[in-house]
Design a protein around this motif. Sequence first.
Motif, PDB file in Angstrom:
ATOM      1  N   VAL A  89      -1.396  -1.441  10.982  1.00  0.00           N
ATOM      2  CA  VAL A  89      -1.261  -0.027  11.326  1.00  0.00           C
ATOM      3  C   VAL A  89      -2.268   0.794  10.515  1.00  0.00           C
ATOM      4  N   VAL A  90      -2.533   2.003  11.034  1.00  0.00           N
ATOM      5  CA  VAL A  90      -3.522   2.887  10.404  1.00  0.00           C
ATOM      6  C   VAL A  90      -2.855   4.214  10.077  1.00  0.00           C
ATOM      7  N   MET A  91      -3.138   4.696   8.862  1.00  0.00           N
ATOM      8  CA  MET A  91      -2.547   5.960   8.426  1.00  0.00           C
ATOM      9  C   MET A  91      -3.640   6.894   7.893  1.00  0.00           C
ATOM     10  N   HIS A  92      -3.333   8.169   7.916  1.00  0.00           N
ATOM     11  CA  HIS A  92      -4.244   9.190   7.384  1.00  0.00           C
ATOM     12  C   HIS A  92      -3.379  10.404   7.044  1.00  0.00           C
ATOM     13  N   PRO A  93      -3.578  11.017   5.870  1.00  0.00           N
ATOM     14  CA  PRO A  93      -2.695  12.127   5.489  1.00  0.00           C
ATOM     15  C   PRO A  93      -2.984  13.429   6.242  1.00  0.00           C
ATOM     16  N   GLY A  94      -4.187  13.529   6.838  1.00  0.00           N
ATOM     17  CA  GLY A  94      -4.585  14.774   7.482  1.00  0.00           C
ATOM     18  C   GLY A  94      -5.003  15.801   6.450  1.00  0.00           C
ATOM     19  N   PRO A  95      -5.795  16.781   6.837  1.00  0.00           N
ATOM     20  CA  PRO A  95      -6.432  16.904   8.151  1.00  0.00           C
ATOM     21  C   PRO A  95      -7.562  15.882   8.302  1.00  0.00           C
ATOM     22  N   ILE A  96      -7.762  15.433   9.550  1.00  0.00           N
ATOM     23  CA  ILE A  96      -8.743  14.379   9.833  1.00  0.00           C
ATOM     24  C   ILE A  96     -10.115  14.996  10.056  1.00  0.00           C
ATOM     25  N   ASN A  97     -11.149  14.348   9.520  1.00  0.00           N
ATOM     26  CA  ASN A  97     -12.518  14.609   9.979  1.00  0.00           C
ATOM     27  C   ASN A  97     -12.807  13.561  11.038  1.00  0.00           C
ATOM     28  N   ARG A  98     -12.594  13.905  12.277  1.00  0.00           N
ATOM     29  CA  ARG A  98     -12.790  12.930  13.358  1.00  0.00           C
ATOM     30  C   ARG A  98     -14.249  12.502  13.415  1.00  0.00           C
ATOM     31  N   GLY A  99     -14.448  11.203  13.532  1.00  0.00           N
ATOM     32  CA  GLY A  99     -15.816  10.690  13.597  1.00  0.00           C
ATOM     33  C   GLY A  99     -16.455  10.519  12.235  1.00  0.00           C
ATOM     34  N   VAL A 100     -15.739  10.838  11.161  1.00  0.00           N
ATOM     35  CA  VAL A 100     -16.271  10.614   9.814  1.00  0.00           C
ATOM     36  C   VAL A 100     -15.483   9.455   9.180  1.00  0.00           C
ATOM     37  N   GLU A 101     -14.251   9.730   8.741  1.00  0.00           N
ATOM     38  CA  GLU A 101     -13.499   8.631   8.122  1.00  0.00           C
ATOM     39  C   GLU A 101     -12.759   7.776   9.155  1.00  0.00           C
ATOM     40  N   ILE A 102     -12.636   8.281  10.370  1.00  0.00           N
ATOM     41  CA  ILE A 102     -11.894   7.536  11.392  1.00  0.00           C
ATOM     42  C   ILE A 102     -12.384   8.004  12.764  1.00  0.00           C
ATOM     43  N   THR A 103     -12.430   7.081  13.718  1.00  0.00           N
ATOM     44  CA  THR A 103     -12.852   7.477  15.069  1.00  0.00           C
ATOM     45  C   THR A 103     -11.653   8.029  15.843  1.00  0.00           C
ATOM     46  N   ASP A 104     -11.948   8.775  16.898  1.00  0.00           N
ATOM     47  CA  ASP A 104     -10.873   9.264  17.779  1.00  0.00           C
ATOM     48  C   ASP A 104     -10.072   8.104  18.338  1.00  0.00           C
ATOM     49  N   GLU A 105     -10.786   7.051  18.706  1.00  0.00           N
ATOM     50  CA  GLU A 105     -10.132   5.897  19.342  1.00  0.00           C
ATOM     51  C   GLU A 105      -9.055   5.304  18.429  1.00  0.00           C
ATOM     52  N   VAL A 106      -9.338   5.232  17.136  1.00  0.00           N
ATOM     53  CA  VAL A 106      -8.350   4.683  16.198  1.00  0.00           C
ATOM     54  C   VAL A 106      -7.287   5.731  15.869  1.00  0.00           C
ATOM     55  N   ALA A 107      -7.731   6.956  15.603  1.00  0.00           N
ATOM     56  CA  ALA A 107      -6.759   7.999  15.206  1.00  0.00           C
ATOM     57  C   ALA A 107      -5.721   8.247  16.296  1.00  0.00           C
ATOM     58  N   ASP A 108      -6.136   8.146  17.548  1.00  0.00           N
ATOM     59  CA  ASP A 108      -5.224   8.435  18.657  1.00  0.00           C
ATOM     60  C   ASP A 108      -4.731   7.157  19.339  1.00  0.00           C
ATOM     61  N   GLY A 109      -5.045   6.010  18.766  1.00  0.00           N
ATOM     62  CA  GLY A 109      -4.740   4.732  19.409  1.00  0.00           C
ATOM     63  C   GLY A 109      -3.356   4.212  19.073  1.00  0.00           C
ATOM     64  N   PRO A 110      -3.021   3.051  19.621  1.00  0.00           N
ATOM     65  CA  PRO A 110      -1.652   2.510  19.474  1.00  0.00           C
ATOM     66  C   PRO A 110      -1.309   2.077  18.051  1.00  0.00           C
ATOM     67  N   ARG A 111      -2.292   1.816  17.223  1.00  0.00           N
ATOM     68  CA  ARG A 111      -1.994   1.390  15.837  1.00  0.00           C
ATOM     69  C   ARG A 111      -1.827   2.577  14.892  1.00  0.00           C
ATOM     70  N   SER A 112      -2.128   3.772  15.377  1.00  0.00           N
ATOM     71  CA  SER A 112      -2.100   4.938  14.494  1.00  0.00           C
ATOM     72  C   SER A 112      -0.670   5.407  14.242  1.00  0.00           C
ATOM     73  N   LEU A 113      -0.349   5.642  12.959  1.00  0.00           N
ATOM     74  CA  LEU A 113       0.966   6.187  12.584  1.00  0.00           C
ATOM     75  C   LEU A 113       0.826   7.625  12.076  1.00  0.00           C
ATOM     76  N   ILE A 114      -0.286   8.244  12.396  1.00  0.00           N
ATOM     77  CA  ILE A 114      -0.597   9.537  11.766  1.00  0.00           C
ATOM     78  C   ILE A 114       0.460  10.596  12.096  1.00  0.00           C
ATOM     79  N   LEU A 115       0.873  10.666  13.339  1.00  0.00           N
ATOM     80  CA  LEU A 115       1.879  11.689  13.665  1.00  0.00           C
ATOM     81  C   LEU A 115       3.279  11.261  13.208  1.00  0.00           C
ATOM     82  N   ARG A 116       3.499   9.960  13.089  1.00  0.00           N
ATOM     83  CA  ARG A 116       4.761   9.493  12.493  1.00  0.00           C
ATOM     84  C   ARG A 116       4.838   9.941  11.028  1.00  0.00           C
TER      85      ARG A 116
END
Length: 301
Positions: A255-282
Amino acid sequence: MHHLLTLDGLPRATVVGLLDRAQHFADTPGDFDALRGAAVCTLFFEPSTRTRMSFQLASQRLGAHVLNFDVSTSSARKGETALDTMRNLEAMGVRGFIVRHHDDGAVARLADAARPETALLNAGDGRSNHPTQGLLDMLTLRQAKGDDFSRMRIAIVGDVKHSRVARSDLHALRALGTGDIRVCGPASLLPDDGTLADCNVTHDVDEALDGVDAVMTLRLQRERMEDGLVDSLEDYHRHYGITAERLRRAAPDAVVMHPGPINRGVEITDEVADGPRSLILRQVANGVAVRMAVLERLLGR
Ligand code: CP
């Protein structure tokens, strides 16, 4: 526990107790009355979306009166100090202060000067501590991977040096007995003060991700480029950004986590941040439950 300033040194049983109570709140919709009649104040000297809003919601779900201190329209603009601000609010009957401040140790200094009945909750101070973020990250990991942290392989990737989130995550992971903690980033963004003494440190992100159960990626503050600590955001992304391709090196159910706010395309791609392994909104959802557990512990009847 009178204040919550840091997770450093908290016994495992205390951390587990808070996580268990947070899980109860996460599983139980509706309102509670543990803080009914109490007044709490969010005292934020730095911007926030997730921490501030979830503390507000958590306080309201527990029945508290919630005051929101807005630096931009307060007498802080006229030079009033944080300490005088707290003392004036204490005089109005505020019992709990949820404080974010840019200075390391600022919340602990307020706690030292507070009335005996006042509780301070650190919502992020300087680079030092963000304890409720550490707890909500542990709750999210536990929900996804079970409660045996000794079997977990965790990679923390990014700007650890300037990250209070990383420090609180490390405190919590240690308290829970995590088996394999890997830390990865450019040398310029890793601390050399002993913080990482018991971690497996590497500058190679592919090595860091090899077989891990979870990747905790951190926000890269843009001023690090101005400070000369990274060459460019593109260069950082090329070497340390979490992409779907890189993630294939992790365990198949990682699984992938990020505390936010995200710099999309810098530390993580949109595909990963919004993908099935992402727990960011959890993580964000768990923030409310964890903050309810902490508020109840410190201020509950
Ligand atoms: N994770 C976190 O602290 O986000 P905010 O800065 O929006 O509160």
